[in-house]
Design a protein around this motif. Structure first.
Motif, PDB file in Angstrom:
ATOM      1  N   LEU A 162     -72.409 -61.620  48.303  1.00  0.00           N
ATOM      2  CA  LEU A 162     -72.171 -60.301  48.882  1.00  0.00           C
ATOM      3  C   LEU A 162     -71.013 -59.613  48.181  1.00  0.00           C
ATOM      4  O   LEU A 162     -70.042 -60.261  47.793  1.00  0.00           O
ATOM      5  N   ASP A 163     -71.112 -58.292  48.055  1.00  0.00           N
ATOM      6  CA  ASP A 163     -70.072 -57.476  47.434  1.00  0.00           C
ATOM      7  C   ASP A 163     -69.525 -56.507  48.473  1.00  0.00           C
ATOM      8  O   ASP A 163     -70.298 -55.846  49.169  1.00  0.00           O
ATOM      9  N   PHE A 164     -68.200 -56.433  48.595  1.00  0.00           N
ATOM     10  CA  PHE A 164     -67.566 -55.517  49.549  1.00  0.00           C
ATOM     11  C   PHE A 164     -67.506 -54.090  49.028  1.00  0.00           C
ATOM     12  O   PHE A 164     -67.283 -53.158  49.791  1.00  0.00           O
ATOM     13  N   ASP A 165     -67.673 -53.886  47.720  1.00  0.00           N
ATOM     14  CA  ASP A 165     -67.528 -52.572  47.110  1.00  0.00           C
ATOM     15  C   ASP A 165     -68.489 -51.561  47.745  1.00  0.00           C
ATOM     16  O   ASP A 165     -69.680 -51.822  47.880  1.00  0.00           O
ATOM     17  N   GLY A 166     -67.969 -50.429  48.145  1.00  0.00           N
ATOM     18  CA  GLY A 166     -68.796 -49.379  48.735  1.00  0.00           C
ATOM     19  C   GLY A 166     -69.021 -49.531  50.223  1.00  0.00           C
ATOM     20  O   GLY A 166     -69.646 -48.675  50.841  1.00  0.00           O
ATOM     21  N   ALA A 167     -68.520 -50.614  50.823  1.00  0.00           N
ATOM     22  CA  ALA A 167     -68.652 -50.812  52.271  1.00  0.00           C
ATOM     23  C   ALA A 167     -67.281 -50.601  52.907  1.00  0.00           C
ATOM     24  O   ALA A 167     -66.262 -50.997  52.350  1.00  0.00           O
ATOM     25  N   GLU A 168     -67.267 -49.953  54.060  1.00  0.00           N
ATOM     26  CA  GLU A 168     -66.002 -49.749  54.760  1.00  0.00           C
ATOM     27  C   GLU A 168     -65.578 -51.040  55.435  1.00  0.00           C
ATOM     28  O   GLU A 168     -66.336 -51.614  56.207  1.00  0.00           O
ATOM     29  N   ASN A 169     -64.385 -51.503  55.102  1.00  0.00           N
ATOM     30  CA  ASN A 169     -63.878 -52.751  55.640  1.00  0.00           C
ATOM     31  C   ASN A 169     -62.392 -52.645  55.941  1.00  0.00           C
ATOM     32  O   ASN A 169     -61.682 -51.836  55.348  1.00  0.00           O
ATOM     33  N   ASN A 170     -61.965 -53.516  56.816  1.00  0.00           N
ATOM     34  CA  ASN A 170     -60.555 -53.670  57.121  1.00  0.00           C
ATOM     35  C   ASN A 170     -59.966 -54.570  56.038  1.00  0.00           C
ATOM     36  O   ASN A 170     -60.302 -55.751  55.964  1.00  0.00           O
ATOM     37  N   THR A 171     -59.113 -54.028  55.185  1.00  0.00           N
ATOM     38  CA  THR A 171     -58.543 -54.823  54.100  1.00  0.00           C
ATOM     39  C   THR A 171     -57.699 -55.982  54.634  1.00  0.00           C
ATOM     40  O   THR A 171     -57.579 -57.009  53.972  1.00  0.00           O
ATOM     41  N   ARG A 172     -57.152 -55.845  55.831  1.00  0.00           N
ATOM     42  CA  ARG A 172     -56.388 -56.950  56.426  1.00  0.00           C
ATOM     43  C   ARG A 172     -57.298 -58.141  56.726  1.00  0.00           C
ATOM     44  O   ARG A 172     -56.885 -59.285  56.595  1.00  0.00           O
ATOM     45  N   ALA A 173     -58.530 -57.884  57.117  1.00  0.00           N
ATOM     46  CA  ALA A 173     -59.473 -58.976  57.386  1.00  0.00           C
ATOM     47  C   ALA A 173     -59.812 -59.708  56.091  1.00  0.00           C
ATOM     48  O   ALA A 173     -59.885 -60.936  56.067  1.00  0.00           O
ATOM     49  N   ILE A 174     -60.000 -58.975  55.012  1.00  0.00           N
ATOM     50  CA  ILE A 174     -60.279 -59.596  53.714  1.00  0.00           C
ATOM     51  C   ILE A 174     -59.061 -60.411  53.272  1.00  0.00           C
ATOM     52  O   ILE A 174     -59.191 -61.555  52.834  1.00  0.00           O
TER      53      ILE A 174
ATOM     54  N   ALA B   4     -56.693 -61.753  55.165  1.00  0.00           N
ATOM     55  CA  ALA B   4     -56.564 -62.938  56.028  1.00  0.00           C
ATOM     56  C   ALA B   4     -57.558 -64.017  55.617  1.00  0.00           C
ATOM     57  O   ALA B   4     -57.215 -65.202  55.568  1.00  0.00           O
ATOM     58  N   LEU B   5     -58.782 -63.623  55.297  1.00  0.00           N
ATOM     59  CA  LEU B   5     -59.803 -64.566  54.850  1.00  0.00           C
ATOM     60  C   LEU B   5     -59.367 -65.269  53.563  1.00  0.00           C
ATOM     61  O   LEU B   5     -59.410 -66.493  53.471  1.00  0.00           O
ATOM     62  N   ILE B   6     -58.925 -64.502  52.571  1.00  0.00           N
ATOM     63  CA  ILE B   6     -58.501 -65.063  51.294  1.00  0.00           C
ATOM     64  C   ILE B   6     -57.299 -65.989  51.483  1.00  0.00           C
ATOM     65  O   ILE B   6     -57.253 -67.093  50.932  1.00  0.00           O
ATOM     66  N   MET B   7     -56.325 -65.558  52.271  1.00  0.00           N
ATOM     67  CA  MET B   7     -55.134 -66.387  52.513  1.00  0.00           C
ATOM     68  C   MET B   7     -55.516 -67.710  53.175  1.00  0.00           C
ATOM     69  O   MET B   7     -55.034 -68.771  52.773  1.00  0.00           O
ATOM     70  N   TRP B   8     -56.384 -67.663  54.182  1.00  0.00           N
ATOM     71  CA  TRP B   8     -56.780 -68.885  54.882  1.00  0.00           C
ATOM     72  C   TRP B   8     -57.517 -69.839  53.945  1.00  0.00           C
ATOM     73  O   TRP B   8     -57.227 -71.025  53.896  1.00  0.00           O
TER      74      TRP B   8
END
Length: 111
Positions: free
Chosen positions: A82-94, A96-100
């Motif tokens: 999946l690609d996040f590009d072009g989708a509205e997302n909460n950058t904090r959620a991304i 947090a996911l990467i950090m975890w």
């Protein structure tokens, strides 16, 4: 040769797959970057360029259920990319996911 615009972090985080707001499958995030994820799942009713949502909770970082939207860019017998590009997302959620994933991958390798 594969060319990635951002580093992938491996890990295992359980997720729910949503289509149009309805849960349709389960799986786990196997790797992620700030640009996208690979989801390992038996759920296969997805097509390229389709937008789906992932629901997850990042243990030890937040008790809140997070949701990310992404476009299907790759399918395999083991899951889909999946690609996040072009989708509205909460950058904090991304983030947090990467950090975890990053913290838990190192913990697994070190111990």
């Amino acid at each position: 040769m594969e060319h990635r615009l951002s580093q992938r972090i491996e890990g295992q985080l359980p997720i729910l797959v949503y289509k149009k707001g309805m849960p349709v499958g389960t799986g786990e995030i196997r790797d992620a970057s700030r640009r996208g994820v690979f989801v390992s799942t038996d759920y296969s009713d997805v097509r390229l360029n389709q937008t789906i949502q992932l629901g997850f909770r990042v243990p030890e970082i937040t008790e809140d259920h997070q949701t990310l939207s992404a476009h299907v860019v790759r399918r395999s017998k083991d899951g889909f990319g999946l690609d996040f590009d072009g989708a509205e997302n909460n950058t904090r959620a991304i983030f947090a996911l990467i950090m975890w994933l990053n913290e838990n991958t190192h913990a697994a390798q070190d111990g």
